[in-house]
Scaffold this motif. Structure first.
Motif, short mmCIF file in Angstrom:
data_model
loop_
_atom_site.label_atom_id
_atom_site.label_comp_id
_atom_site.label_asym_id
_atom_site.label_seq_id
_atom_site.Cartn_x
_atom_site.Cartn_y
_atom_site.Cartn_z
N ARG A 12 0.83 -1.21 0.00
CA ARG A 12 0.00 0.00 0.00
C ARG A 12 0.86 1.26 0.00
N GLN A 14 3.92 1.05 -1.21
CA GLN A 14 4.81 0.76 -2.34
C GLN A 14 6.27 0.91 -1.93
N SER A 81 3.83 -0.61 -8.47
CA SER A 81 2.46 -1.05 -8.24
C SER A 81 2.21 -2.35 -8.98
N ASP A 82 1.63 -3.31 -8.29
CA ASP A 82 1.38 -4.63 -8.88
C ASP A 82 -0.01 -5.09 -8.48
N SER A 87 -2.33 -1.60 -4.39
CA SER A 87 -1.89 -0.28 -4.82
C SER A 87 -2.03 0.69 -3.67
N GLN A 91 -5.35 -2.99 -1.06
CA GLN A 91 -4.34 -3.99 -0.73
C GLN A 91 -4.97 -5.36 -0.84
#
Length: 370
Positions: A12, A14, A81-82, A87, A91
Motif C-alpha cells: 500500500r 509501495q 504497483s502490482d 496499490s 491492498q
C-alpha cells in the motif's frame, strides 16, 4: 557471506524494508548495493550475490536509508504497483488463514477410539499410563473463552454449564484444541500426581494437570494412544502446531488485542504474551537451502509481525482486549523458540520495543501432524 535476507513488503505504501545479516562485520566503503527491477545485487569486498525476486518489481533508483552497521546492511526501496499485491488505494491480502483441514487434523479425535480398546502412553518414553480403555463417547468441551449462550450440555443446567463441572465417565473422552479430559480411575501406577500436576513416573515429564477430583486434563502434545485391536498408534500432536493453532483460535481481530498463552505448574506460572502488529505481512526471504553460487532466488512467506514477552509468576490484570489460552509448557517453549529465531532477522536496534521483543510468526509453517 550472507546469513539471512529479509524484505518486508508494504504494497500500500509501495515500499519494502530490507534487513541483510552477514557472516562477518564490514565497513560501509566495502559495500555496494544495486537495485534492478527484478533483483538486488550486493557486492562486498569484490564478492557479489544477486537476489532474484519473482513476485515484486523494484524501482531501480529508489534506494534510501542505507545503513551498514557491523554485520548488517539495511535499506529501503520503492516497489512498483502490482495488481497481485495492491496499490495506494487497495491492498490484496493472501495467505490469511490456516488450512482448515489441518486445523481439524490437529485435534486427535475419534478415528482411533472407534477401533475398540486402547492404551494411553507417554509420548516421551512410551510408558503405558492406563489400563485397557473402552471408549464409547468422544465429546468436545468449550475453551476458556466460550460464550455460555452458544454452548450447553443436556445433562447440566444451561445457566450453570461450566467446563470445570463436566466430569467424563470411564467410557468418555472429552477433548479441546490442546487437551483431553479423562476419568482418573482409568490410569495405573505409572502416572503420578504432584500437587496439581500429572507426571510420568518413568521419565518425569509433565503430562497434564488435575481437572477435577475424578478427572485428569492431559495435553495433546504429551500423550500417544495405542489401539489394542490393530496396534495403531496415534502420536501426540506437534507442540509448534499447537502453538499456531492457539494463535489462530485466540485471535479476535480487535485493534490492540493481546493473546496470552499460559501454563500453570503448582504455584508457578509461565506466560507468553503476544501483541499482533500486522496480521497480514508478506516477506521475501532466502530459501532454506542456499546453493554455493552467487544467485539466490528469494521466497515469499506470509507472517504475523508481533510484539512478544515471556514471563514467569506474573499476575496479568484482565482486560477486554486480552484473550487467555491455557496450553502445555511445550507449546509455549516451541512458540518462544520460533519467535526468538525470527527476532534474529532484525538488527539489534530493531529487536525490542519498550520491554517487548519484535518477531514474526510464520503461518506457512503449519504442517500436518498425521
Amino acid at each position: 557471506m550472507i546469513k539471512s535476507m529479509t524484505l518486508e513488503l508494504r504494497p500500500r505504501l509501495q515500499i519494502c524494508n530490507a534487513f541483510i545479516h552477514l557472516n562477518k562485520k564490514v565497513n560501509l566503503t566495502a559495500v555496494k548495493v544495486k537495485l534492478s527491477k527484478e533483483n538486488i545485487e550486493i557486492t562486498i569486498e569484490n564478492k557479489t550475490v544477486i537476489f532474484l525476486m519473482k513476485f515484486i518489481k523494484l524501482i531501480p533508483d529508489s534506494l534510501s536509508a542505507l545503513d551498514v552497521t557491523k554485520n548488517w546492511i539495511c535499506f529501503r526501496a520503492q516497489i512498483m504497483s502490482d495488481p497481485l499485491l495492491g496499490s495506494f488505494k487497495t491492498q490484496i491480502i493472501t495467505n490469511l488463514t490456516f488450512n482448515t483441514n489441518l486445523l481439524k487434523d490437529s485435534i486427535k479425535n475419534i478415528e482411533l477410539f472407534n477401533t475398540g480398546k486402547c492404551h494411553i502412553m507417554c509420548t516421551f518414553c512410551k510408558n503405558i499410563l492406563s489400563r485397557d480403555i473402552y471408549i464409547k463417547r468422544i465429546l468436545p468441551v468449550p475453551d476458556i473463552n466460550y460464550d455460555p449462550s452458544e454452548w450447553f450440555c443436556c445433562k447440566h443446567n444451561h445457566s450453570s454449564t461450566n467446563m470445570y463441572n463436566l466430569i467424563p465417565l470411564e467410557s468418555d473422552i472429552f477433548y479441546g484444541s490442546f487437551f483431553f479430559i479423562i476419568h482418573a480411575s482409568l490410569f495405573n501406577h505409572n502416572l503420578k500426581v504432584d500437587e496439581n500436576v500429572v507426571i510420568c513416573s518413568r521419565c518425569l515429564h509433565y503430562l497434564g494437570k488435575i481437572h477435577t477430583d475424578n478427572s485428569f486434563k492431559l495435553w495433546s502434545c504429551s500423550v500417544d494412544y495405542n489401539s489394542l485391536s490393530n496396534s495403531t498408534i496415534k502420536n501426540a500432536t506437534d507442540p509448534f502446531n499447537d502453538f499456531l493453532l492457539a494463535i489462530k483460535t485466540s485471535m479476535t481481530g480487535i485493534f490492540g488485542e493481546e493473546i496470552i498463552l499460559q501454563y500453570f505448574e503448582g504455584k508457578d506460572s509461565h506466560s507468553l504474551t503476544i501483541k499482533p502488529m500486522d496480521w497480514h505481512l508478506n516477506l521475501m526471504i532466502e530459501p532454506k537451502d542456499i546453493l554455493c553460487n552467487n544467485i539466490v532466488t528469494l521466497q515469499r512467506a506470509s507472517v504475523v509481525k508481533v510484539l512478544y514477552k515471556y514471563e514467569t509468576n506474573k499476575n496479568t490484570p484482565d482486560s477486554v482486549n486480552k484473550t487467555y489460552c491455557e496450553v502445555s509448557f511445550l507449546v509455549i517453549k516451541a512458540g518462544l523458540e520460533h519467535l526468538l529465531t525470527s527476532t534474529k532477522r532484525f538488527p539489534q536496534v530493531y529487536r525490542t520495543a519498550i520491554d517487548y521483543n519484535v518477531g514474526y510468526i510464520c503461518l506457512d509453517n503449519f504442517i500436518n501432524n498425521t
